[in-house]
Design an enzyme around this catalytic site. Structure first.
Site, PDB file in Angstrom:
ATOM      1  N   HIS A 253      -4.997   1.369   7.642  1.00 42.87           N
ATOM      2  CA  HIS A 253      -3.298   1.217   7.841  1.00 42.87           C
ATOM      3  C   HIS A 253      -3.094   2.828   6.487  1.00 42.87           C
ATOM      4  CE1 HIS A 253       1.669   1.468   8.093  1.00 42.87           C
ATOM      5  NE2 HIS A 253       1.619   2.000   6.965  1.00 42.87           N
ATOM      6  N   GLU A 254      -3.445   2.837   5.840  1.00 42.38           N
ATOM      7  CA  GLU A 254      -3.325   3.939   4.598  1.00 42.38           C
ATOM      8  C   GLU A 254      -4.325   5.353   4.723  1.00 42.38           C
ATOM      9  OE1 GLU A 254      -1.048   3.067   3.029  1.00 42.38           O
ATOM     10  OE2 GLU A 254      -0.991   1.482   3.264  1.00 42.38           O
TER      11      GLU A 254
ATOM     12  N   HIS B 201      -2.436   7.408   7.723  1.00 46.38           N
ATOM     13  CA  HIS B 201      -1.975   8.270   6.669  1.00 46.38           C
ATOM     14  C   HIS B 201      -1.902   9.015   6.316  1.00 46.38           C
ATOM     15  CE1 HIS B 201       1.649   6.147   6.281  1.00 46.38           C
ATOM     16  NE2 HIS B 201       2.142   4.714   6.121  1.00 46.38           N
TER      17      HIS B 201
ATOM     18  N   GLY C  20       0.716  -1.065  -0.080  1.00 46.72           N
ATOM     19  CA  GLY C  20      -0.200  -0.175   0.136  1.00 46.72           C
ATOM     20  C   GLY C  20       0.476   1.472   0.143  1.00 46.72           C
TER      21      GLY C  20
ATOM     22  N   CYS D 184       5.977  -0.269   7.560  1.00 38.73           N
ATOM     23  CA  CYS D 184       5.833   1.169   7.252  1.00 38.73           C
ATOM     24  C   CYS D 184       6.436   0.994   6.247  1.00 38.73           C
ATOM     25  CB  CYS D 184       5.909   2.294   7.938  1.00 38.73           C
ATOM     26  SG  CYS D 184       4.903   3.923   6.876  1.00 38.73           S
ATOM     27  N   LEU D 185       6.772   1.448   5.174  1.00 43.16           N
ATOM     28  CA  LEU D 185       7.607   2.171   4.020  1.00 43.16           C
ATOM     29  C   LEU D 185       8.226   3.476   4.221  1.00 43.16           C
ATOM     30  CD1 LEU D 185       6.358   1.379   0.472  1.00 43.16           C
ATOM     31  CD2 LEU D 185       7.881  -0.120   1.059  1.00 43.16           C
TER      32      LEU D 185
HETATM   33  O1  GNR Z   1       4.083  -3.066   2.607  1.00 49.37           O
HETATM   34  C1  GNR Z   1       3.579  -2.312   4.014  1.00 49.37           C
HETATM   35  N1  GNR Z   1       3.061  -3.387   4.276  1.00 49.37           N
HETATM   36  C2  GNR Z   1       2.161  -3.301   5.548  1.00 49.37           C
HETATM   37  C3  GNR Z   1       2.202  -5.166   6.155  1.00 49.37           C
HETATM   38  C4  GNR Z   1       2.030  -5.016   7.761  1.00 49.37           C
HETATM   39  C5  GNR Z   1       0.272  -3.978   7.576  1.00 49.37           C
HETATM   40  C6  GNR Z   1       0.325  -2.762   6.657  1.00 49.37           C
HETATM   41  C7  GNR Z   1       1.722  -2.576   5.608  1.00 49.37           C
HETATM   42  S1  GNR Z   1       1.471  -0.713   5.150  1.00 49.37           S
HETATM   43  C8  GNR Z   1       3.137  -1.407   4.059  1.00 49.37           C
HETATM   44  C9  GNR Z   1       3.075  -0.067   3.294  1.00 49.37           C
HETATM   45  C10 GNR Z   1       2.865   1.513   3.737  1.00 49.37           C
HETATM   46  O2  GNR Z   1       4.084   1.856   4.104  1.00 49.37           O
HETATM   47  N2  GNR Z   1       1.915   1.972   3.541  1.00 49.37           N
HETATM   48  O3  GNR Z   1       1.520   3.152   3.979  1.00 49.37           O
HETATM   49 NI    NI Z   2       2.742   3.475   5.427  1.00 47.69          NI
END
Ligand code: GNR
Ligand code: NI
Length: 167
Positions: A133-134, A137, A46, A91-92
Site C-alpha cells: 500500500h505504501e 503511494h 503506515g 487510507c488516511l
Molecule cells: O492506517 C492504515 N490502515 C490500513 C489498513 C489496511 C490496509 C492498508 C492500510 S494503510 C493505512 C494508512 C495509510 O493510508 N497509509 O498510506
Molecule cells: Ni494510504
C-alpha cells in the site's frame, strides 16, 4: 517533533511519482520522526511521504499491536512477490472509504535505512499488505485504483457529493 497535515483525495500530491532519496542527513531523520508521530496520532499503520506532500521515497510503518515496532523504509522496492491475500483496506488520504484489495501474500523487500545502508527482508500478512500500500503511494497509486471500475466510480461519486456538501 511535530505533526504534519495529511493531504486527502483528490489532492494532486497523491498522484505524483516520488523522487528517490539521495541525502541521508538530519533533515531525513527528522522527517521520518515527524511522519511516525503523525502516523501514530492519526492513528494509522503506515504513512508515505507523498501523503504529507513531501516528494521523497520515504515510508514509515508500524503494524504491531503495541505500536512499538516502527519501520522506516527509504527507497523501498519489492524484489519478489508470491501468492495472494485479500484484505479490506483504508487510507488516511481517503477517509471513510474502505474496499477489499488483493495483494501478494509474501514479499521480499529491498530498501535503505536512515544511514543509506541497504536492508533486505521478507514480509507477509498485514505487514506485506501495508508495505505494498505504501509503495503504491510512492508511485502515485491509491488503493481505490485496485478496485473494480464500478466500485471506484461509486466511491468517486460519493466523495464528490461529500465535497459539494461541505463546500
Ligand atoms: O492506517 C492504515 N490502515 C490500513 C489498513 C489496511 C490496509 C492498508 C492500510 S494503510 C493505512 C494508512 C495509510 O493510508 N497509509 O498510506
Ligand atoms: Ni494510504
Amino acid at each position: 517533533m511535530s505533526l504534519i497535515p495529511i493531504h486527502t483525495y483528490p489532492d494532486k500530491c497523491l498522484r505524483k511519482k516520488a523522487q528517490t532519496v539521495t541525502a541521508f542527513d538530519d533533515a531525513l531523520a527528522s522527517l521520518t520522526q515527524n511522519m511516525a508521530e503523525t502516523m501514530y496520532a492519526a492513528p494509522g499503520i503506515g504513512l508515505a511521504a507523498p501523503q504529507v506532500n513531501i516528494d521523497q521515497r520515504v515510508v514509515v510503518i508500524d503494524v504491531s499491536e503495541d505500536k512499538n515496532d516502527l519501520k522506516v523504509l527509504i527507497n523501498p522496492e519489492i524484489v519478489h512477490k508470491e501468492g495472494a491475500q485479500d484484505y479490506e483496506e483504508g487510507c488516511l488520504s481517503i477517509p471513510g472509504v474502505f474496499g477489499v484489495v488483493e495483494r501478494a501474500a509474501q514479499i521480499e523487500v529491498k530498501a535503505q535505512d536512515l544511514s543509506g545502508n541497504a536492508v533486505e527482508f521478507q514480509a507477509d500478512g498485514l505487514l506485506a499488505i501495508c508495505i505494498q500500500h505504501e509503495i503504491d503511494h510512492l508511485n502515485g497509486v491509491l488503493f481505490i485504483d485496485h478496485l473494480s471500475k464500478l466500485k471506484r466510480d461509486r466511491i468517486k461519486k460519493r466523495l464528490k457529493k461529500e465535497a459539494r456538501q461541505s463546500a
